[in-house]
Design a protein around this motif. Structure first.
Motif, short mmCIF file in Angstrom:
data_model
loop_
_atom_site.label_atom_id
_atom_site.label_comp_id
_atom_site.label_asym_id
_atom_site.label_seq_id
_atom_site.Cartn_x
_atom_site.Cartn_y
_atom_site.Cartn_z
N PRO A 153 0.81 -1.14 0.36
CA PRO A 153 0.07 -0.04 -0.07
C PRO A 153 0.77 1.83 0.34
CG PRO A 153 0.28 -1.11 2.37
CD PRO A 153 1.35 -1.08 1.26
N LEU A 154 0.35 2.28 -0.95
CA LEU A 154 0.88 3.52 -0.69
C LEU A 154 0.64 4.10 0.22
CD1 LEU A 154 1.16 4.55 -4.36
CD2 LEU A 154 3.02 3.65 -2.96
N VAL A 155 1.26 5.16 1.00
CA VAL A 155 1.45 5.97 2.46
C VAL A 155 2.00 7.11 1.88
CG1 VAL A 155 1.37 5.98 4.80
CG2 VAL A 155 1.47 3.50 3.60
N ALA A 156 1.21 7.90 1.76
CA ALA A 156 1.11 9.92 2.13
C ALA A 156 2.26 9.85 3.25
CB ALA A 156 -0.21 10.40 2.08
N PRO A 157 3.43 10.72 2.95
CA PRO A 157 4.26 10.89 3.83
C PRO A 157 3.62 11.77 4.99
CG PRO A 157 4.76 11.88 1.54
CD PRO A 157 3.68 11.03 1.74
N THR A 158 4.27 11.89 5.60
CA THR A 158 3.65 13.03 7.17
C THR A 158 4.43 14.49 6.42
OG1 THR A 158 4.98 12.50 8.67
CG2 THR A 158 3.04 11.27 8.71
#
Length: 111
Positions: A98-103
């Motif tokens: 899954p792609l996780v958006a950077p914080t």
């Protein structure tokens, strides 16, 4: 009574271990008649039984094939063996990550 319970538990545990070891040895595919066939059989097996590449199933399976077909590996150049491995790995199913958006960190500005 306690002796019978201990004996029963030991019998159940040993039966479970025997069943698990039998199933593990029967779990894999055919090792094939040559190295290329072995690689392809195990890659297909890993595709069916794992989440996909990369994971240890693929590398361990290829190492297993190298050990089983040791005589034929010794007659091949390293380049040829690596070529067969990369060709087999092209058939590997990719794992879905899954792609996780950077914080985003707030920018601190000096006053």
């Amino acid at each position: 009574m306690k002796i019978n319970n201990t004996y029963s538990i030991a019998l159940i545990v040993s039966g479970g271990i025997l069943l698990a070891s039998t199933m593990t040895s029967m779990a894999g595919p055919s090792n094939g008649s040559n190295l290329r066939e072995c690689y392809n059989n195990w890659i297909s097996w890993c595709n069916e039984h794992t989440a996909g590449f990369p994971n240890s199933c693929y590398g361990e399976s290829m190492d297993r094939c190298d050990g089983i077909h040791k005589a034929s590996v010794s007659g091949l150049t390293g380049l040829k063996v690596n070529s067969m491995k990369s060709t087999a790995l092209r058939k590997a199913k990719r794992a879905n990550t899954p792609l996780v958006a950077p914080t985003v960190q707030p920018v601190r500005r000096a006053n």
